[in-house]
Design a protein around this motif. Sequence first.
Motif, PDB file in Angstrom:
ATOM      1  N   ASP A  83       0.445  -0.923  -0.004  1.00 51.50           N
ATOM      2  CA  ASP A  83       0.133  -0.180  -0.179  1.00 51.50           C
ATOM      3  C   ASP A  83       0.482   1.065  -0.527  1.00 51.50           C
ATOM      4  OD1 ASP A  83      -2.383  -1.283   0.170  1.00 51.50           O
ATOM      5  OD2 ASP A  83      -2.886  -1.248   2.652  1.00 51.50           O
ATOM      6  N   ALA A  84       2.415   1.471   0.443  1.00 43.80           N
ATOM      7  CA  ALA A  84       3.081   2.574  -0.015  1.00 43.80           C
ATOM      8  C   ALA A  84       3.462   2.156  -0.451  1.00 43.80           C
ATOM      9  CB  ALA A  84       3.619   2.677   1.972  1.00 43.80           C
ATOM     10  N   PHE A  85       4.845   0.733  -1.141  1.00 40.72           N
ATOM     11  CA  PHE A  85       5.255   0.703  -1.944  1.00 40.72           C
ATOM     12  C   PHE A  85       5.737  -0.346  -2.549  1.00 40.72           C
ATOM     13  CE2 PHE A  85       9.589   0.593  -4.174  1.00 40.72           C
ATOM     14  CZ  PHE A  85       9.117   1.654  -5.247  1.00 40.72           C
ATOM     15  N   SER A  86       4.983  -1.183  -3.498  1.00 46.35           N
ATOM     16  CA  SER A  86       5.501  -2.049  -4.508  1.00 46.35           C
ATOM     17  C   SER A  86       6.193  -2.479  -5.444  1.00 46.35           C
ATOM     18  CB  SER A  86       4.058  -2.606  -4.638  1.00 46.35           C
ATOM     19  OG  SER A  86       4.127  -1.851  -6.160  1.00 46.35           O
ATOM     20  N   ILE A  87       6.314  -3.585  -5.638  1.00 47.52           N
ATOM     21  CA  ILE A  87       7.020  -4.256  -7.247  1.00 47.52           C
ATOM     22  C   ILE A  87       6.468  -3.379  -8.347  1.00 47.52           C
ATOM     23  CG2 ILE A  87       5.765  -6.349  -7.338  1.00 47.52           C
ATOM     24  CD1 ILE A  87       9.342  -5.284  -7.662  1.00 47.52           C
ATOM     25  N   ASP A  88       4.916  -3.419  -8.388  1.00 52.01           N
ATOM     26  CA  ASP A  88       4.820  -2.205  -9.538  1.00 52.01           C
ATOM     27  C   ASP A  88       4.978  -1.446  -9.407  1.00 52.01           C
ATOM     28  OD1 ASP A  88       3.452  -4.434 -10.515  1.00 52.01           O
ATOM     29  OD2 ASP A  88       1.465  -4.089  -9.043  1.00 52.01           O
ATOM     30  N   ASP A  89       5.243  -0.284  -8.268  1.00 49.70           N
ATOM     31  CA  ASP A  89       5.657   0.973  -8.245  1.00 49.70           C
ATOM     32  C   ASP A  89       7.281   1.435  -8.283  1.00 49.70           C
ATOM     33  OD1 ASP A  89       3.538   2.060  -7.061  1.00 49.70           O
ATOM     34  OD2 ASP A  89       3.804   1.094  -5.036  1.00 49.70           O
ATOM     35  N   LEU A  90       8.136   0.331  -8.027  1.00 54.18           N
ATOM     36  CA  LEU A  90       9.064   0.400  -8.527  1.00 54.18           C
ATOM     37  C   LEU A  90       9.114  -0.033  -9.858  1.00 54.18           C
ATOM     38  CD1 LEU A  90      12.704   0.203  -7.463  1.00 54.18           C
ATOM     39  CD2 LEU A  90      12.176  -2.618  -7.652  1.00 54.18           C
ATOM     40  N   LYS A  91       8.692  -1.058 -10.856  1.00 53.73           N
ATOM     41  CA  LYS A  91       9.005  -1.245 -11.839  1.00 53.73           C
ATOM     42  C   LYS A  91       8.414   0.070 -12.929  1.00 53.73           C
ATOM     43  CE  LYS A  91       7.184  -3.830 -16.017  1.00 53.73           C
ATOM     44  NZ  LYS A  91       6.539  -4.867 -16.483  1.00 53.73           N
ATOM     45  N   HIS A  92       6.995   0.888 -11.739  1.00 48.95           N
ATOM     46  CA  HIS A  92       6.812   2.371 -12.792  1.00 48.95           C
ATOM     47  C   HIS A  92       7.685   3.719 -12.339  1.00 48.95           C
ATOM     48  CE1 HIS A  92       3.934  -0.444 -13.682  1.00 48.95           C
ATOM     49  NE2 HIS A  92       4.312   0.168 -14.899  1.00 48.95           N
ATOM     50  N   ALA A  93       8.697   3.289 -11.565  1.00 52.81           N
ATOM     51  CA  ALA A  93       9.548   4.686 -10.808  1.00 52.81           C
ATOM     52  C   ALA A  93      10.540   5.292 -12.106  1.00 52.81           C
ATOM     53  CB  ALA A  93      10.380   3.318 -10.046  1.00 52.81           C
ATOM     54  N   ALA A  94      10.914   6.375 -11.577  1.00 55.01           N
ATOM     55  CA  ALA A  94      11.447   6.704 -13.021  1.00 55.01           C
ATOM     56  C   ALA A  94      12.793   6.504 -12.916  1.00 55.01           C
ATOM     57  CB  ALA A  94      11.556   8.133 -12.531  1.00 55.01           C
ATOM     58  N   ASN A  95      12.968   5.836 -14.199  1.00 55.11           N
ATOM     59  CA  ASN A  95      14.470   4.774 -14.026  1.00 55.11           C
ATOM     60  C   ASN A  95      14.288   3.608 -14.026  1.00 55.11           C
ATOM     61  OD1 ASN A  95      15.422   6.707 -16.584  1.00 55.11           O
ATOM     62  ND2 ASN A  95      16.927   7.940 -13.812  1.00 55.11           N
ATOM     63  N   GLN A  96      12.668   3.381 -13.288  1.00 55.82           N
ATOM     64  CA  GLN A  96      12.933   1.732 -12.768  1.00 55.82           C
ATOM     65  C   GLN A  96      13.299   1.964 -11.693  1.00 55.82           C
ATOM     66  OE1 GLN A  96      12.748  -1.311 -15.351  1.00 55.82           O
ATOM     67  NE2 GLN A  96      10.023  -1.344 -16.085  1.00 55.82           N
ATOM     68  N   THR A  97      14.286   2.940 -10.692  1.00 58.77           N
ATOM     69  CA  THR A  97      14.808   2.751  -9.764  1.00 58.77           C
ATOM     70  C   THR A  97      14.208   4.128  -8.664  1.00 58.77           C
ATOM     71  OG1 THR A  97      16.836   2.275 -11.104  1.00 58.77           O
ATOM     72  CG2 THR A  97      17.585   4.237  -9.270  1.00 58.77           C
ATOM     73  N   THR A  98      14.468   3.527  -7.637  1.00 53.02           N
ATOM     74  CA  THR A  98      14.163   3.785  -6.196  1.00 53.02           C
ATOM     75  C   THR A  98      14.857   4.186  -4.854  1.00 53.02           C
ATOM     76  OG1 THR A  98      12.576   4.319  -4.093  1.00 53.02           O
ATOM     77  CG2 THR A  98      12.946   2.594  -4.864  1.00 53.02           C
ATOM     78  N   ILE A  99      14.986   4.770  -4.538  1.00 47.71           N
ATOM     79  CA  ILE A  99      15.833   4.881  -3.082  1.00 47.71           C
ATOM     80  C   ILE A  99      15.378   3.774  -2.244  1.00 47.71           C
ATOM     81  CG2 ILE A  99      14.561   6.758  -2.500  1.00 47.71           C
ATOM     82  CD1 ILE A  99      17.031   7.995  -0.774  1.00 47.71           C
ATOM     83  N   TRP A 100      15.475   3.113  -1.612  1.00 47.74           N
ATOM     84  CA  TRP A 100      14.611   2.627  -0.277  1.00 47.74           C
ATOM     85  C   TRP A 100      15.225   3.126   1.016  1.00 47.74           C
ATOM     86  CZ3 TRP A 100      12.155  -1.097  -1.821  1.00 47.74           C
ATOM     87  CH2 TRP A 100      11.480  -2.540  -0.970  1.00 47.74           C
ATOM     88  N   GLU A 101      14.094   4.110   1.506  1.00 52.25           N
ATOM     89  CA  GLU A 101      14.155   4.828   2.566  1.00 52.25           C
ATOM     90  C   GLU A 101      13.423   3.982   3.781  1.00 52.25           C
ATOM     91  OE1 GLU A 101      13.079   8.347   1.377  1.00 52.25           O
ATOM     92  OE2 GLU A 101      11.002   7.421   1.405  1.00 52.25           O
ATOM     93  N   GLY A 102      13.665   4.916   4.696  1.00 51.53           N
ATOM     94  CA  GLY A 102      12.224   4.446   5.740  1.00 51.53           C
ATOM     95  C   GLY A 102      12.748   3.598   6.844  1.00 51.53           C
ATOM     96  N   VAL A 103      14.309   2.976   6.519  1.00 47.99           N
ATOM     97  CA  VAL A 103      14.602   2.028   7.183  1.00 47.99           C
ATOM     98  C   VAL A 103      14.786   2.228   8.830  1.00 47.99           C
ATOM     99  CG1 VAL A 103      16.182  -0.183   7.637  1.00 47.99           C
ATOM    100  CG2 VAL A 103      15.041   0.764   5.397  1.00 47.99           C
TER     101      VAL A 103
END
Length: 152
Positions: free
Chosen positions: A11-31
């Motif tokens: 609901d916050a971030f999924s594999i689908d969100d990663l696929k559709h992110a800019a350049n299919q890349t994201t920062i893995w934040e919030g740990v």
Amino acid sequence: MAYWLFKTEPDAFSIDDLKHAANQTTIWEGVRNYQARNFMRDEVKEGDLVMIYHSSCKQVGVAGIATVTRDAYPDPSQFDLKSDYYDAKATAEKPRWFVVDVTYKQHLNKLVSLKAIKENNAITEIALKKGGRLSIMPVSQSDWSEIISMAN
């Protein structure tokens, strides 16, 4: 190369969100768990493979694969007063939290459920089987191979 499992709530971030992110890349934040942070800061490296695991949802399990595309660096959200991940004790000189960048690789052919992982006797080392709740955890090569084969 090492293998990892990164948990996320879809609901916050999924594999689908990663696929559709800019350049299919994201920062893995919030740990915000120290043991998970230590894995990310000290052991997760560019080129490592990551299982994206959906948790706290109807279909819990491994949904896809990503690649680490940038080694650990300070989590910028810890310095942002407006962020849910702001940490008043963190400073630029002494950051407390770290992130890596991950890039989409693929969806699995089918989700590999937590139940299926727990029931598979060939999977022996992954902390999920022992009730591990960390958001980042190592995966042995043999467990990785078995989970991937279960998706096919």
